[in-house]
Design an enzyme around this catalytic site. Structure first.
Site, PDB file in Angstrom:
ATOM      1  N   CYS A 119       4.181  -4.672   1.401  1.00 53.60           N
ATOM      2  CA  CYS A 119       3.940  -3.970   2.376  1.00 53.60           C
ATOM      3  C   CYS A 119       3.660  -4.228   3.112  1.00 53.60           C
ATOM      4  O   CYS A 119       3.670  -5.472   3.614  1.00 53.60           O
ATOM      5  CB  CYS A 119       2.237  -3.002   1.353  1.00 53.60           C
ATOM      6  SG  CYS A 119       2.094  -0.684   2.160  1.00 53.60           S
ATOM      7  N   CYS A 121       0.855  -2.474   5.317  1.00 54.43           N
ATOM      8  CA  CYS A 121       0.299  -1.797   6.544  1.00 54.43           C
ATOM      9  C   CYS A 121      -1.286  -3.604   6.684  1.00 54.43           C
ATOM     10  O   CYS A 121      -1.474  -3.541   7.554  1.00 54.43           O
ATOM     11  CB  CYS A 121      -0.718  -1.570   5.597  1.00 54.43           C
ATOM     12  SG  CYS A 121      -1.979  -1.865   4.166  1.00 54.43           S
ATOM     13  N   LYS A 198       1.127   6.316  -6.258  1.00 54.86           N
ATOM     14  CA  LYS A 198       0.197   5.785  -5.779  1.00 54.86           C
ATOM     15  C   LYS A 198      -0.388   7.174  -4.616  1.00 54.86           C
ATOM     16  O   LYS A 198       0.245   7.536  -3.920  1.00 54.86           O
ATOM     17  CB  LYS A 198       0.529   4.640  -4.657  1.00 54.86           C
ATOM     18  CG  LYS A 198      -0.893   4.583  -3.528  1.00 54.86           C
ATOM     19  CD  LYS A 198      -0.091   3.021  -3.079  1.00 54.86           C
ATOM     20  CE  LYS A 198      -0.993   2.624  -1.539  1.00 54.86           C
ATOM     21  NZ  LYS A 198      -0.329   1.489  -1.001  1.00 54.86           N
ATOM     22  N   LYS A 251      -0.977   4.231  -9.308  1.00 52.50           N
ATOM     23  CA  LYS A 251      -2.490   3.823  -8.556  1.00 52.50           C
ATOM     24  C   LYS A 251      -3.396   4.711  -7.803  1.00 52.50           C
ATOM     25  O   LYS A 251      -2.661   5.697  -7.305  1.00 52.50           O
ATOM     26  CB  LYS A 251      -1.622   2.750  -7.360  1.00 52.50           C
ATOM     27  CG  LYS A 251      -3.238   1.894  -6.935  1.00 52.50           C
ATOM     28  CD  LYS A 251      -2.874   0.791  -5.443  1.00 52.50           C
ATOM     29  CE  LYS A 251      -4.159   0.254  -4.690  1.00 52.50           C
ATOM     30  NZ  LYS A 251      -2.974  -0.463  -3.964  1.00 52.50           N
ATOM     31  N   SER A 277      -9.752  -1.274  -5.783  1.00 50.34           N
ATOM     32  CA  SER A 277     -11.222  -1.828  -5.047  1.00 50.34           C
ATOM     33  C   SER A 277     -12.780  -0.642  -5.229  1.00 50.34           C
ATOM     34  O   SER A 277     -13.444  -1.509  -5.303  1.00 50.34           O
ATOM     35  CB  SER A 277     -11.287  -2.341  -3.712  1.00 50.34           C
ATOM     36  OG  SER A 277     -10.694  -0.918  -3.109  1.00 50.34           O
ATOM     37  N   TYR A 316      -9.954  -6.373 -10.401  1.00 54.48           N
ATOM     38  CA  TYR A 316     -10.834  -7.242 -10.502  1.00 54.48           C
ATOM     39  C   TYR A 316     -11.225  -8.488 -11.582  1.00 54.48           C
ATOM     40  O   TYR A 316     -12.065  -9.510 -11.529  1.00 54.48           O
ATOM     41  CB  TYR A 316     -11.293  -6.793  -9.261  1.00 54.48           C
ATOM     42  CG  TYR A 316      -9.700  -6.440  -7.950  1.00 54.48           C
ATOM     43  CD1 TYR A 316      -9.669  -7.526  -6.692  1.00 54.48           C
ATOM     44  CD2 TYR A 316      -9.990  -5.679  -7.580  1.00 54.48           C
ATOM     45  CE1 TYR A 316      -8.948  -6.857  -5.562  1.00 54.48           C
ATOM     46  CE2 TYR A 316      -9.624  -4.860  -6.737  1.00 54.48           C
ATOM     47  CZ  TYR A 316      -8.596  -5.488  -6.171  1.00 54.48           C
ATOM     48  OH  TYR A 316      -7.900  -5.355  -5.159  1.00 54.48           O
TER      49      TYR A 316
END
Length: 327
Positions: A119, A121, A198, A251, A277, A316
């Protein structure tokens, strides 16, 4: 009918419950995200994600070794460059931070599967996932010119040692463009894990701290999916499959288990769920305050993702989960 049928008969002991358990999470299901930054000896904790760090390449290598020793088969790499520009140069340059990290990890832990997030970004000065129309402050990315940047990025990542390319920008036709680029460069055997569904989600907030990639204006709703839509996810996966995707991702995961289920029912391809996250940080915050049992909540959540149809889970929590599974 009761009393002939008593479902509790099969719940009487730990061993009996294990024998009839329908869904089992293993370390082989897990993928651990890592954030690479320039420099040496750097391990900077992300304030909004306790236990998650921005790491220099040497620290990434050490982390990769630990991940592999825990039985986790794969990592996914994100990068934070020194400099950002409108061309996203750091994403596709052969000396980009993800490229350096991929090469170093592949040399140190050759059997670990490296996924490269593909990606733009993190690398653009405006924080959006591609080229913007000059003067347009809506965040509307120019789709087709951006495909060329994604193609260059994917090829560069594969050359650096990435085993799997994972495009996440939700550009129309991005799988087709990347597949063509990889094939032309001799990487016909490199699979594509497409972020096929997404969503434009509020759950990404802490990630933007970790990747230093918040949009400088507008938002990403012109290219990421509306959280209210589910049929659209099936359309997206059909297009990505037709364009050559080898695996599919949904996602976020926690509020989208119905989407994971629908995607799994609609395809025979492996399906990944990204435990993002915001989902991680909410659990961490509650655990640090003593409000929940972190281990039980995490494992229950990961089991829920698998039960809904996920074959792979990007999380995570992966290292903690691996240790808990070993214990």
């Amino acid at each position: 009918m009761f009393p002939i049928h008593r479902p509790r008969r099969l719940r009487q002991s730990t061993q009996l419950r294990r024998m009839v358990r329908e869904t089992v999470v293993t370390t082989s299901d897990l993928i651990y995200p890592l954030f690479a930054v320039p420099g040496e000896g750097i391990a900077q904790e992300v304030k909004s994600m306790p236990g998650v760090y921005q790491l220099s390449v040497d620290k990434i290598v050490a982390e990769a070794k630990e991940v592999y020793d825990l039985g986790i088969p794969s990592i996914i790499l994100f990068g934070i460059p020194d400099n950002k520009d409108v061309e996203a140069t750091g994403a596709w340059h052969d000396c980009g931070i993800v490229q350096k990290a991929a090469t170093a990890v592949k040399e140190a832990v050759p059997e670990l599967v490296i996924i490269a997030d593909t990606c733009l970004c993190e690398y653009t000065s405006h924080g959006h996932c591609g080229y913007l129309e000059v003067g347009d402050l809506s965040g509307r990315v120019l789709n087709d010119p951006t495909l060329e940047l994604l193609k260059k990025t994917a090829v560069s990542q594969a050359k650096a040692g990435a085993d799997i390319i994972a495009p996440s920008g939700m550009m129309d036709g991005f799988v087709q463009a990347i597949r063509a680029g990889l094939d032309e460069a001799g990487f016909q055997d490199t699979p594509i894990l497409s972020y096929a569904a997404k969503y434009s989600s509020a759950y990404y907030g802490p990630f933007r701290d970790a990747a230093e990639s918040p949009p400088q204006f507008g938002d990403r709703s012109t290219y990421q999916m509306d959280p209210a839509n589910s049929r659209e996810a099936l359309k997206e996966i059909e297009l990505d499959i037709a364009e050559g995707a080898d695996m599919l991702m949904v996602k976020p995961a926690l509020a989208y288990m119905d989407i994971i289920w629908r995607v799994k029912e609609a395809t025979n391809l492996p399906v990944a769920a990204y435990n993002v996250s915001g989902e991680y940080s909410m659990v961490k915050a509650a655990a640090l305050n003593g409000w929940i049992d972190e281990q039980k909540v995490v494992m229950e959540t990961l089991t829920g993702f698998k039960r809904s149809g996920a074959d792979l889970i990007l999380t995570y929590h992966a290292k903690d989960a691996a240790r808990w599974l070993q214990d």
